[in-house]
Design a protein around this motif. Structure first.
Motif, PDB file in Angstrom:
ATOM      1  N   LYS A  43       0.834  -1.211   0.000  1.00 18.84           N
ATOM      2  CA  LYS A  43       0.000   0.000   0.000  1.00 18.84           C
ATOM      3  C   LYS A  43       0.862   1.251   0.000  1.00 18.84           C
ATOM      4  O   LYS A  43       0.527   2.243  -0.634  1.00 18.84           O
ATOM      5  N   GLU A  56     -12.951  -4.307   5.060  1.00 18.56           N
ATOM      6  CA  GLU A  56     -13.188  -4.750   6.448  1.00 18.56           C
ATOM      7  C   GLU A  56     -14.579  -5.372   6.565  1.00 18.56           C
ATOM      8  O   GLU A  56     -14.762  -6.391   7.227  1.00 18.56           O
ATOM      9  N   ARG A  92       0.543  -1.679  10.550  1.00 20.62           N
ATOM     10  CA  ARG A  92       0.864  -1.015   9.291  1.00 20.62           C
ATOM     11  C   ARG A  92       1.188   0.458   9.483  1.00 20.62           C
ATOM     12  O   ARG A  92       2.045   1.000   8.802  1.00 20.62           O
ATOM     13  N   ARG A 116      -5.199 -11.053  -0.029  1.00 21.72           N
ATOM     14  CA  ARG A 116      -6.598 -11.063   0.439  1.00 21.72           C
ATOM     15  C   ARG A 116      -7.216 -12.461   0.434  1.00 21.72           C
ATOM     16  O   ARG A 116      -7.856 -12.842   1.421  1.00 21.72           O
TER      17      ARG A 116
HETATM   18  O1  LIG Z   1      -7.297  -5.954   2.660  1.00 14.15           O
HETATM   19  C1  LIG Z   1      -6.741  -4.924   3.049  1.00 14.15           C
HETATM   20  O2  LIG Z   1      -6.717  -3.880   2.353  1.00 14.15           O
HETATM   21  C2  LIG Z   1      -6.105  -4.888   4.352  1.00 14.15           C
HETATM   22  O3  LIG Z   1      -5.461  -3.905   4.647  1.00 14.15           O
HETATM   23  C3  LIG Z   1      -6.299  -5.991   5.357  1.00 14.15           C
HETATM   24  C4  LIG Z   1      -7.340  -5.617   6.434  1.00 14.15           C
HETATM   25  C5  LIG Z   1      -7.570  -6.910   7.273  1.00 14.15           C
HETATM   26  O4  LIG Z   1      -6.912  -7.072   8.310  1.00 14.15           O
HETATM   27  O5  LIG Z   1      -8.388  -7.716   6.852  1.00 14.15           O
HETATM   28  C6  LIG Z   1      -6.824  -4.549   7.344  1.00 14.15           C
HETATM   29  C7  LIG Z   1      -7.178  -3.217   7.218  1.00 14.15           C
HETATM   30  C8  LIG Z   1      -8.091  -2.718   6.184  1.00 14.15           C
HETATM   31  O6  LIG Z   1      -8.847  -1.623   6.626  1.00 14.15           O
HETATM   32  C9  LIG Z   1      -8.895  -3.822   5.606  1.00 14.15           C
HETATM   33  C10 LIG Z   1      -8.587  -5.147   5.775  1.00 14.15           C
END
Ligand SMILES: O=C(O)C(=O)C[C@]1(C(=O)O)C=C[C@@H](O)C=C1
Length: 180
Positions: A43, A56, A92, A116
């Motif tokens: 990211k 999320e 993060r 994911r």
């Molecule tokens: O899939 C993402 O974009 C992630 O950053 C992973 C994750 C998760 O832990 O599942 C963590 C933070 C985000 O807000 C959404 C999901």
């Protein structure tokens, strides 16, 4: 004599299996957290925000389906998965802060095609393993924080992150025990 030996053997192997279940569960939770370094690098290289609320929601909805399949109380599973996501984001933010002065040269796994799907799969495995743990112990009340503390060894996870996760884990219950 044969029966006593068999009885002793079953007690010892039940204890060994239950230890195995907790160590497998804790290592799955650790494995989920260990993906966050890749997510941070991925990211940060693309200037994408740490938080993705839509993602999320997908993760939490999946955890509730998994809870239903395993006859676990969905509210506590949801709270546990939200705690995992909060700790994931904290990791993060901390690693992103470090990357300002020490940019990472690591090539991260792809968020969409690799990470994911693995996070969703790990989420299912975590819930299945919680079920297995409850089948042996009945509840998480006697789970060992010491064992959990040692098993969670991902960089940037703090003592209070571990306490949050462990507190949420201890609340997870089977649907049958809801009234107790
Ligand atoms: O899939 C993402 O974009 C992630 O950053 C992973 C994750 C998760 O832990 O599942 C963590 C933070 C985000 O807000 C959404 C999901």
């Amino acid at each position: 004599m044969k029966y006593i030996a068999y009885f002793l053997f079953s007690i010892v192997s039940a204890a060994a299996n239950s230890d195995e279940v907790s160590s497998e569960l804790f290592s799955l939770i650790n494995a989920r957290l260990s993906y966050m370094e890749d997510v941070a690098i991925y990211k940060s290289k693309r200037h994408r925000p740490v938080e993705d609320l839509e993602r999320e929601r997908i993760t939490v909805d999946n955890s509730k389906r998994s809870a239903k399949r395993n006859e676990l109380n969905p509210a506590y599973i949801e709270a546990f998965f939200k705690a995992q996501i909060d700790v994931a984001k904290a990791i993060r933010f901390r690693s992103r802060a470090d990357m300002l002065t020490h940019p990472s040269s690591k090539f991260p796994r792809d968020l969409i095609t690799d990470v994911r799907p693995c996070l969703i799969h790990l989420g299912d495995q975590i819930t299945d393993k919680m079920r297995a743990y409850l089948d042996v112990h009945g509840s998480f009340e006697s789970a060992s924080f010491e064992e959990f503390n040692t098993a969670i060894n991902v960089q940037y996870v703090t003592a209070s992150d571990k306490q949050l996760l462990f507190r949420s884990l201890r609340k997870v219950k089977s649907l049958q025990r809801e009234g107790e």
